[in-house]
Design a protein around this motif. Structure first.
Motif, short mmCIF file in Angstrom:
data_model
loop_
_atom_site.label_atom_id
_atom_site.label_comp_id
_atom_site.label_asym_id
_atom_site.label_seq_id
_atom_site.Cartn_x
_atom_site.Cartn_y
_atom_site.Cartn_z
N ALA A 1 -0.52 6.62 3.27
CA ALA A 1 -0.38 5.17 3.08
C ALA A 1 -0.68 4.78 1.64
CB ALA A 1 -1.29 4.41 4.03
N ASP A 2 -1.70 5.40 1.06
CA ASP A 2 -2.03 5.13 -0.34
C ASP A 2 -0.95 5.66 -1.28
OD1 ASP A 2 -4.37 3.92 0.43
OD2 ASP A 2 -5.61 5.69 0.13
N GLY B 1 1.82 3.26 -1.17
CA GLY B 1 1.38 2.08 -1.93
C GLY B 1 1.55 2.28 -3.43
N THR B 2 1.29 3.50 -3.88
CA THR B 2 1.47 3.84 -5.30
C THR B 2 2.93 3.70 -5.71
OG1 THR B 2 -0.40 5.39 -5.26
CG2 THR B 2 1.24 5.69 -7.00
N ILE B 3 3.83 4.16 -4.84
CA ILE B 3 5.27 4.05 -5.12
C ILE B 3 5.69 2.58 -5.19
CG2 ILE B 3 7.60 4.61 -4.29
CD1 ILE B 3 6.34 7.04 -2.86
N ILE B 4 5.21 1.80 -4.23
CA ILE B 4 5.53 0.37 -4.19
C ILE B 4 5.09 -0.32 -5.48
CG2 ILE B 4 4.89 -1.81 -3.07
CD1 ILE B 4 4.81 -0.25 -0.41
N LYS C 1 10.73 -4.75 -0.52
CA LYS C 1 11.25 -4.58 0.84
C LYS C 1 11.77 -3.15 0.98
CE LYS C 1 14.52 -6.90 3.97
NZ LYS C 1 15.58 -7.91 4.05
N GLY C 2 11.51 -2.55 2.13
CA GLY C 2 11.99 -1.18 2.30
C GLY C 2 11.53 -0.58 3.62
N ALA C 3 11.68 0.73 3.72
CA ALA C 3 11.32 1.45 4.94
C ALA C 3 10.74 2.81 4.57
CB ALA C 3 12.54 1.61 5.84
N ASN D 1 1.69 -0.76 4.55
CA ASN D 1 2.32 -1.33 3.35
C ASN D 1 3.38 -2.38 3.65
OD1 ASN D 1 1.21 0.21 0.90
ND2 ASN D 1 1.65 1.86 2.34
N GLY D 2 3.47 -2.82 4.90
CA GLY D 2 4.40 -3.88 5.26
C GLY D 2 5.86 -3.48 5.21
#
Length: 206
Positions: free
Chosen positions: A141-142, A145-148, A155-157, A172-173
């Protein structure tokens, strides 16, 4: 990467046997290769793998075994022993045509991921590949989050086969797409927003 894009199953047993044959040759293992146990925990970071498979061994022995296992994985990839899942390239072509950016977030180590990316030319489609080694927490998850944050994703999957992938999406929604492939577990996939049996199904969702 593993169990979603790359058919790790094709080199997993081969490489794991290589590693435990090496341990047996050193007199440090006298049982069968714990392949079924590894399948059960597939998708967790490698330090956790060796803690589970070699609970009575020292940290140093686990590190040495991990290094040897990684060498065998990379060599088997370069020898063409592995394979991508069906329709990876077709789906990647489709996503790029639709102006989607593609990132790989994996619990695999950098050298291992690079071997797969290089052998199959995935850089043609993939913007960047991220390894769990790049973050201190070893939490998928982290990593997502780094990529985001780095690429300012709104927005993505997350598309993956294990609970760590589904949780990475939820935290990360993002939309969680579960892949019902080799290492998938029904109780984990039940937590995904969408479940697919073949990557080609992604085309109808994007």
């Amino acid at each position: 990467m593993d169990g979603t894009l790359f058919q790790t199953d094709k080199i997993l047993e081969l490489s794991l046997n290589d590693a435990f044959d090496h341990l047996r040759s050193l007199g440090k293992w006298d049982a069968d290769t714990p392949i079924d146990q590894y399948r059960d925990i597939m998708g967790v970071p490698l330090p956790q793998v060796w803690e589970t498979l070699m609970p009575s061994h020292s940290y140093e022995e686990r590190e040495i075994t991990n290094d040897y296992f990684l060498e065998r994985l990379v060599e088997n990839i370069r020898n063409g022993e592995g394979d991508l899942y069906p329709n990876v390239e077709e789906v990647f072509d489709y996503l790029k045509e639709k102006d989607f950016s593609i990132y790989i977030a994996s619990n695999g180590l950098k050298e291992y991921l690079k071997a797969i990316v290089d052998y199959y030319g995935l850089d043609h489609w993939v913007t960047e590949t991220f390894s769990i080694q790049q973050i201190d927490t070893l939490d998928k998850a982290d990593l997502v989050g780094t990529i985001i944050d780095k690429h300012d994703i709104k927005k993505g999957a997350v598309v993956g086969d294990r609970l760590s992938d589904i949780k990475a999406a939820k935290v990360n929604g993002l939309v969680a797409v579960g892949c019902n492939f080799d290492f998938a577990r029904e109780n984990e996939l039940s937590q995904a927003d969408i479940v697919i049996d073949d990557l080609i199904e992604l085309k109808k969702y994007y």
